[in-house]
Enzyme design. Structure first.
Site: not given
Ligand code: OAD
Length: 227
Positions: A53, A56, A87-89, A104, A170
């Protein structure tokens, strides 16, 4: 004013230079989620979790909001915009969005490991092992780890249920309960999904915009104009 509710995920910040989790080259390819994002990992190896972290947080210092974040903030001129982010940002806030709910947790905050109500802004990027809360316990990242409850979920569900328009940007919709939020929307609520890779979502009334967040937000603005 119509209410737009946005669920954002890691893809929202990809164009700002932050890695997603599950894409090729994503963070979960380099790290095992069980080693860095669970309460058990924190018990077992706090050095590794804390370093993850801190890394990050240090990267976030050099990142700026992208066009997608900025266009979302601009939407507040015409809509009541509520952002629910996984997102945590802090890039939504830095772009000027005023209603942001973090499901989160937040990278720039830390909290007591004995009292979850004791949350503090971290000065700088580095949390050190040995930094303690006023009750004397080690401070931990203010992150909702796998296996932990999502305290903001009830509020998020309430916000989603009152949306006039729902936008997903995203997120791979892999992680629950966040991924289920779209199903709290009213049956006549249009849903837009911005993602270069269509996430699995089978429900009525979904318009897919297969673009990155910046270009996708431009397209969404056009589509909203014609609603
Ligand atoms: P993921 O990494 O699972 O999914 C990211 C998504 O963003 C995918 O569907 C990509 O196709 C899409 N993507 C990539 N580049 C992009 C762009 N430039 N514009 C738009 N979309 C784009 O991330 P999350 O779904 O956010 O939790 O993951 C959910 C949670 O899993 C996170 O909050 C985190 C992680 O483990 C914790 O750490 C608790």
């Amino acid at each position: 004013m119509k209410k737009i509710v946005v669920l954002s995920g890691a893809g929202m910040s990809q164009e700002s230079g932050l890695r997603t989790f599950r894409d090729m080259g994503g963070l979960w390819e380099e790290y095992d989620v069980m080693d860095v994002a669970t309460p058990e990992a924190w018990q077992r190896n706090p050095e590794l979790v804390n370093r993850f972290y801190n890394d990050r947080r240090r990267q976030l210092v050099d990142c700026e909001p992208n066009q997608g974040h900025r266009l979302l903030a601009d939407l507040e001129n015409d809509f009541d915009v509520h952002i629910i982010t996984q997102n945590v940002d802090d890039l939504h806030e830095r772009a000027g969005s005023s209603k942001v709910l973090h499901l989160h947790g937040e990278l720039k905050k830390v909290r007591s490991s004995v009292d979850p109500e004791l949350i503090f802004d971290l000065d700088g990027w580095e949390l050190k092992l040995g930094d303690t809360c006023p009750k004397g316990s080690q401070l931990r990242p203010h992150i909702v780890w796998f296996g932990e409850a999502v305290p903001a979920m009830d509020e998020a569900a309430e916000i989603a249920s009152t949306a006039d328009i729902f936008v997903v940007i995203g997120t791979s919709l892999n992680v629950y309960p966040a991924a289920g939020l779209v199903h709290y929307t009213a049956s006549n609520c249009p849903v837009f999904v911005i993602d270069p890779e269509r996430p699995p979502l089978s429900m009525r009334g979904v318009t897919f915009i297969e673009e990155k967040a910046g270009a996708g937000m431009l397209r969404l603005k056009e589509l909203l104009g014609s609603l």
